[in-house]
Motif scaffolding. Structure first.
Motif, mmCIF file in Angstrom:
data_model
loop_
_atom_site.group_PDB
_atom_site.id
_atom_site.type_symbol
_atom_site.label_atom_id
_atom_site.label_comp_id
_atom_site.label_asym_id
_atom_site.label_seq_id
_atom_site.Cartn_x
_atom_site.Cartn_y
_atom_site.Cartn_z
ATOM 1 N N CYS A 65 21.451 35.838 70.497
ATOM 2 C CA CYS A 65 21.273 35.814 69.039
ATOM 3 C C CYS A 65 21.391 34.599 68.454
ATOM 4 C CB CYS A 65 22.379 36.718 68.619
ATOM 5 S SG CYS A 65 24.147 36.195 68.775
ATOM 6 N N MET A 68 24.854 32.566 68.196
ATOM 7 C CA MET A 68 25.216 31.858 69.667
ATOM 8 C C MET A 68 24.324 30.829 69.611
ATOM 9 S SD MET A 68 27.276 33.060 71.559
ATOM 10 C CE MET A 68 28.499 34.288 71.203
ATOM 11 N N CYS A 100 32.470 41.166 70.840
ATOM 12 C CA CYS A 100 31.376 41.070 71.702
ATOM 13 C C CYS A 100 31.572 40.359 72.822
ATOM 14 C CB CYS A 100 30.406 40.355 70.721
ATOM 15 S SG CYS A 100 28.892 39.742 71.463
ATOM 16 N N LYS A 102 29.967 38.311 74.416
ATOM 17 C CA LYS A 102 29.557 37.099 74.569
ATOM 18 C C LYS A 102 30.598 36.197 74.185
ATOM 19 C CE LYS A 102 24.461 37.644 73.545
ATOM 20 N NZ LYS A 102 24.288 39.032 73.019
ATOM 21 N N HIS A 183 28.834 39.745 59.994
ATOM 22 C CA HIS A 183 29.826 39.287 60.850
ATOM 23 C C HIS A 183 30.183 37.854 59.853
ATOM 24 C CE1 HIS A 183 29.047 41.411 64.714
ATOM 25 N NE2 HIS A 183 28.166 41.750 64.047
ATOM 26 N N TYR A 185 30.257 34.884 60.648
ATOM 27 C CA TYR A 185 29.064 33.585 60.661
ATOM 28 C C TYR A 185 27.794 33.913 60.089
ATOM 29 C CZ TYR A 185 29.462 36.750 64.732
ATOM 30 O OH TYR A 185 29.418 37.544 65.719
ATOM 31 N N SER A 258 22.208 39.934 62.938
ATOM 32 C CA SER A 258 21.352 39.087 63.697
ATOM 33 C C SER A 258 20.483 39.962 64.550
ATOM 34 C CB SER A 258 22.375 38.547 64.795
ATOM 35 O OG SER A 258 23.430 37.704 64.155
ATOM 36 N N CYS A 261 21.379 42.204 67.951
ATOM 37 C CA CYS A 261 22.888 42.301 67.892
ATOM 38 C C CYS A 261 23.168 43.807 68.233
ATOM 39 C CB CYS A 261 23.621 41.938 66.819
ATOM 40 S SG CYS A 261 25.526 42.099 66.881
ATOM 41 N N ILE A 263 25.941 45.482 68.517
ATOM 42 C CA ILE A 263 27.018 45.984 67.688
ATOM 43 C C ILE A 263 26.626 46.240 66.097
ATOM 44 C CG2 ILE A 263 29.222 45.349 66.427
ATOM 45 C CD1 ILE A 263 29.843 43.702 69.082
#
Ligand code: SF4
Length: 311
Positions: A65, A68, A100, A102, A183, A185, A258, A261, A263
């Protein structure tokens, strides 16, 4: 003599690199206070920009995503400049919610992406227990040869400052108010979201984010669900969004998500199903998102809110 020692300290001081992506947006105060208290020489990456994004895209796996990829870019920007790179392996969040997967494999992903084999702090971090957090910090202290009592004093100060920091946004005085979901970020990285909050303000739209809805209010919305949400940001965004719609305190919802994603896909579907007819705009972002597309959709959404208010 003292001067020589000081000079030696300067020459040999260890530099720790802090990539300014992902949950740095949530724990910035804690991290900064902790490092300052220990007088650790820290290097922070700049705010996300095109150069950082391009570096991230080139060293991260393709199907990751956007956040990341951005984190990879921040790490790559610091790679040559620091002795240690801090990449927490977050295993559990506060209150034992999961995050997550990740995040658990982040150190390996980044190390392979930026081709760095050593000098990365990768210990697992369990944020749900103070004992575990202290354990994590002690390990870092050992690596950096810092005495334990100093580590614990810095930890206490960092916790206090983190608690004092007001998280999230609750705008007032705008013609409309919306719940801005997503989220941290994605919400607070102005480059990734193309300065979304500023754009909304220019249309007279203020925002509330999930941090400004209390845990009790979120929990009350989650209770009727067949299964307790597993993921922290699912719980927070679903709970806050549903509470705010019921409370009638908002005119609409914008969810910034994202691309790819999992979630977010669940959170958005659950929220859409459970709030009935209500203005809801989903903005998906990735490294190919164009600003013109986002602008058009915000303009259309603002028009819709206006028409709704008038009729
Ligand atoms: S939760 Fe979604 S946006 Fe966040 S790191 Fe995982 S896949 Fe990416």
């Amino acid at each position: 003599m003292n001067l020589i020692l000081l000079k030696l300290k300067e020459v040999f001081s260890i530099k720790v690199g802090i990539p300014g992506g992902l949950l740095y947006y949530r724990y910035e105060t804690f991290i900064n206070t902790f490092l300052e208290e220990l007088e650790i020489e820290s290097i922070f990456s700049t705010e996300t920009n095109k150069e950082i994004l391009d570096m991230g895209v080139s060293c991260c796996v393709n199907d990751a995503c956007l956040p990341m990829k951005i984190f990879h870019g921040h790490a790559a920007a610091l790679n040559e400049k620091c002795d240690y790179l801090l990449i927490p392996r977050i295993m559990k969040c506060e209150n034992s919610e999961s995050i997550c997967p990740k995040f658990c494999g982040l150190p390996e992903m980044v190390m392979s992406g930026i081709k760095r084999k050593e000098g990365v702090i990768t210990y697992p971090l369990y944020l749900n227990r103070n004992k575990e957090i202290k354990h994590y910090l002690r390990k870092i202290g050992k690596d950096l040869e810092i005495q334990e009592n100093k580590i614990m004093a810095a930890y206490k100060k960092a916790v206090n400052n983190h608690k004092l920091q007001i998280q999230g946004i609750k705008d007032q005085g705008y013609r409309f108010t919306i719940f801005l979901g997503g989220h941290p970020y994605n919400l607070y990285d102005r480059f990734a979201n193309m300065n979304l909050i500023h754009k909304l303000h220019s249309y007279g739209i203020g925002v509330i984010t999930e941090e400004r809805v209390s845990d009790n209010e979120k929990e009350a919305e989650i209770k009727p669900l067949m299964k307790k949400p597993y993921w922290l940001f699912y719980k927070n965004n679903y709970g806050a969004g549903k509470y705010l719609v019921k409370d009638q305190g908002i005119d609409g919802i914008i969810y910034i998500s994202s691309f790819s994603c999992g979630i977010d896909s669940i959170t958005i579907e659950m929220l859409k199903n459970d709030i009935g007819e209500f203005p809801f705009l989903i903005l998906k972002i990735d490294e190919h998102s164009g600003e013109a597309g986002i602008d058009t959709r915000i303009e259309a959404f603002a028009d819709m809110l206006e028409r709704r208010k008038l009729h």
